[in-house]
Write a protein that holds these residues in place. Structure first.
Motif, mmCIF file in Angstrom:
data_model
loop_
_atom_site.group_PDB
_atom_site.id
_atom_site.type_symbol
_atom_site.label_atom_id
_atom_site.label_comp_id
_atom_site.label_asym_id
_atom_site.label_seq_id
_atom_site.Cartn_x
_atom_site.Cartn_y
_atom_site.Cartn_z
ATOM 1 N N LEU A 1 0.849 -1.190 0.000
ATOM 2 C CA LEU A 1 0.000 0.000 0.000
ATOM 3 C C LEU A 1 0.886 1.243 0.000
ATOM 4 C CD1 LEU A 1 -2.979 1.008 0.250
ATOM 5 C CD2 LEU A 1 -2.634 1.036 2.731
ATOM 6 N N HIS A 2 0.692 2.082 -0.993
ATOM 7 C CA HIS A 2 1.453 3.339 -1.063
ATOM 8 C C HIS A 2 0.670 4.342 -1.902
ATOM 9 C CE1 HIS A 2 4.925 5.996 -0.977
ATOM 10 N NE2 HIS A 2 4.685 6.254 -2.243
ATOM 11 N N GLY A 3 0.680 5.584 -1.458
ATOM 12 C CA GLY A 3 -0.020 6.618 -2.201
ATOM 13 C C GLY A 3 -1.518 6.422 -2.241
ATOM 14 N N GLY A 4 -2.044 5.718 -1.244
ATOM 15 C CA GLY A 4 -3.483 5.527 -1.154
ATOM 16 C C GLY A 4 -4.042 4.413 -2.016
ATOM 17 N N VAL A 5 -3.158 3.656 -2.701
ATOM 18 C CA VAL A 5 -3.613 2.545 -3.543
ATOM 19 C C VAL A 5 -2.728 1.330 -3.305
ATOM 20 C CG1 VAL A 5 -4.519 4.067 -5.345
ATOM 21 C CG2 VAL A 5 -2.169 3.241 -5.502
ATOM 22 N N VAL A 6 -3.217 0.151 -3.689
ATOM 23 C CA VAL A 6 -2.411 -1.060 -3.646
ATOM 24 C C VAL A 6 -1.563 -1.083 -4.917
ATOM 25 C CG1 VAL A 6 -2.432 -3.578 -3.650
ATOM 26 C CG2 VAL A 6 -4.066 -2.325 -2.231
ATOM 27 N N ARG A 7 -0.258 -0.929 -4.743
ATOM 28 C CA ARG A 7 0.638 -0.853 -5.898
ATOM 29 C C ARG A 7 0.964 -2.228 -6.456
ATOM 30 N NH1 ARG A 7 2.610 3.520 -7.730
ATOM 31 N NH2 ARG A 7 3.971 2.178 -8.972
ATOM 32 N N TRP A 8 1.020 -3.219 -5.564
ATOM 33 C CA TRP A 8 1.360 -4.582 -6.007
ATOM 34 C C TRP A 8 0.748 -5.571 -5.035
ATOM 35 C CZ3 TRP A 8 3.897 -8.695 -3.637
ATOM 36 C CH2 TRP A 8 4.230 -9.771 -4.467
ATOM 37 N N THR A 9 0.296 -6.688 -5.569
ATOM 38 C CA THR A 9 -0.158 -7.780 -4.717
ATOM 39 C C THR A 9 0.155 -9.099 -5.394
ATOM 40 O OG1 THR A 9 -2.037 -8.712 -3.471
ATOM 41 C CG2 THR A 9 -2.514 -7.823 -5.657
ATOM 42 N N GLY A 10 0.489 -10.115 -4.591
ATOM 43 C CA GLY A 10 0.827 -11.413 -5.136
ATOM 44 C C GLY A 10 1.288 -12.363 -4.051
ATOM 45 N N PRO A 11 1.595 -13.604 -4.417
ATOM 46 C CA PRO A 11 2.089 -14.574 -3.434
ATOM 47 C C PRO A 11 3.404 -14.101 -2.827
ATOM 48 C CG PRO A 11 1.449 -15.654 -5.493
ATOM 49 C CD PRO A 11 1.452 -14.189 -5.766
ATOM 50 N N VAL A 12 3.620 -14.413 -1.559
ATOM 51 C CA VAL A 12 4.845 -13.981 -0.886
ATOM 52 C C VAL A 12 6.079 -14.527 -1.600
ATOM 53 C CG1 VAL A 12 4.871 -15.925 0.750
ATOM 54 C CG2 VAL A 12 5.963 -13.751 1.376
ATOM 55 N N ALA A 13 5.962 -15.692 -2.235
ATOM 56 C CA ALA A 13 7.095 -16.286 -2.939
ATOM 57 C C ALA A 13 7.538 -15.452 -4.132
ATOM 58 C CB ALA A 13 6.750 -17.699 -3.392
ATOM 59 N N GLU A 14 6.651 -14.566 -4.631
ATOM 60 C CA GLU A 14 6.981 -13.732 -5.788
ATOM 61 C C GLU A 14 7.412 -12.327 -5.400
ATOM 62 O OE1 GLU A 14 3.677 -13.787 -8.462
ATOM 63 O OE2 GLU A 14 3.616 -15.988 -8.603
ATOM 64 N N MET A 15 7.378 -12.035 -4.111
ATOM 65 C CA MET A 15 7.650 -10.681 -3.649
ATOM 66 C C MET A 15 9.067 -10.218 -3.994
ATOM 67 S SD MET A 15 7.365 -9.224 0.251
ATOM 68 C CE MET A 15 8.617 -10.402 0.850
ATOM 69 N N ASP A 16 10.061 -11.076 -3.755
ATOM 70 C CA ASP A 16 11.447 -10.673 -3.981
ATOM 71 C C ASP A 16 11.763 -10.478 -5.457
ATOM 72 O OD1 ASP A 16 12.557 -10.612 -1.290
ATOM 73 O OD2 ASP A 16 12.191 -12.760 -1.253
ATOM 74 N N ALA A 17 11.023 -11.153 -6.327
ATOM 75 C CA ALA A 17 11.327 -11.103 -7.760
ATOM 76 C C ALA A 17 10.565 -10.012 -8.498
ATOM 77 C CB ALA A 17 11.022 -12.458 -8.403
ATOM 78 N N PRO B 1 9.506 -6.661 -10.152
ATOM 79 C CA PRO B 1 10.302 -5.494 -10.545
ATOM 80 C C PRO B 1 9.742 -4.173 -10.017
ATOM 81 C CG PRO B 1 8.927 -6.189 -12.376
ATOM 82 C CD PRO B 1 8.727 -7.208 -11.282
ATOM 83 N N ASP B 2 8.605 -4.227 -9.330
ATOM 84 C CA ASP B 2 8.002 -2.984 -8.850
ATOM 85 C C ASP B 2 8.990 -2.229 -7.961
ATOM 86 O OD1 ASP B 2 6.420 -1.373 -6.667
ATOM 87 O OD2 ASP B 2 4.998 -1.675 -8.298
ATOM 88 N N PRO B 3 9.348 -0.998 -8.329
ATOM 89 C CA PRO B 3 10.386 -0.269 -7.584
ATOM 90 C C PRO B 3 9.981 0.089 -6.159
ATOM 91 C CG PRO B 3 9.342 1.167 -9.198
ATOM 92 C CD PRO B 3 8.839 -0.223 -9.470
#
Length: 248
Positions: A210-226, A228-230
């Motif tokens: 959550l940033h800037g009042g919106v969900v910028r990214w969501t997904g399985p925790v296993a994909e979090m590190d990979a 590319p969302d800055p």
């Protein structure tokens, strides 16, 4: 199980939520990450009905949360508050059994105490703790009592608000492991808000940023590190440089 669509919430000129879209599947453990002041707690309060969104919809099992019978709706939830939030004037077991002695869930006092002692055992505390007061416990023990209270009524949904705040790294690990075990064992749907990445990796099956009042990214925790969302990369690695300003 929980779905948010276009949720906005402002306090005067401060626009906290600016179109949040989020789905929390049944039985999943969703962790909301984001810096301080990004609206994580406001989002949680909107779901619980403690704060009314300015616009958008929030549904639980397909029904708008504002249309649920209030007592029946809240009876489905358990909550571990930041800092445990125990009642100093009540004994430990009375804290754990607080909701079991009131309202629609009311049980006889002896039965409520027995349930409380069993929930205390589940979080690693013996029966000798039941008749102590919160002030007689360490911070880690208080957090365990708060967790026992959260699961006392066998809720379908459990919220965790910064579950490791104020704890040392070892106790934080213990609490994270307990949360993971209990959520899995109960088959509950869980939502955690935190900025502690060790909690994220221990608790989450899915993550939302959550940033800037919106969900910028969501997904399985296993994909979090990979991803590319800055914003996600800067946050999870604690970098000063990136799109998230260091002074907010």
């Amino acid at each position: 199980m929980i779905e948010l669509s276009g949720v906005h919430k402002a306090f005067g000129a401060n626009k906290v939520l600016q179109g949040v879209d989020l789905t929390i599947p049944r039985g999943e453990s969703m962790v909301i990450i984001g810096g301080s002041g990004t609206g994580k707690s406001v989002l949680l309060k909107c779901i619980l009905g403690l704060v009314q969104p300015d616009s958008g919809t929030i549904t639980l099992d397909g029904t708008d949360v504002s249309r649920h019978d209030r007592d029946a709706f809240l009876a489905r939830f358990g909550m571990l508050f930041q800092g445990a939030a125990l009642f100093d004037s009540l004994k430990v077991w009375e804290n754990v059994a607080f909701r079991l002695m009131r309202g629609a869930l009311k049980r006889p006092r002896a039965e409520a105490r027995a349930i409380a002692v069993e929930k205390l055992r589940r979080v690693g505390l013996g029966p000798q703790v039941a008749d102590l007061f919160p002030g007689e416990l360490s911070g880690g023990m208080q957090k365990r009592v708060g967790l026992a209270r959260a699961i006392a009524a066998d809720p379908q949904i459990i919220f965790f608000d910064e579950p490791t705040t104020g704890l040392d790294p070892i106790m934080s690990g213990v609490i994270n492991d307990l949360i993971h075990e209990i959520v899995t064992e109960m088959g509950a749907t869980a939502m955690t808000i935190t900025h502690d990445m060790s909690s994220v990796r221990a608790i989450a099956t899915r993550v939302a940023m959550l940033h800037g009042g919106v969900v910028r990214w969501t997904g399985p925790v296993a994909e979090m590190d990979a991803t590319p969302d800055p914003y996600v990369q800067q946050f999870i690695h604690g970098r000063a440089e990136g799109p998230i300003p260091s002074v907010r």
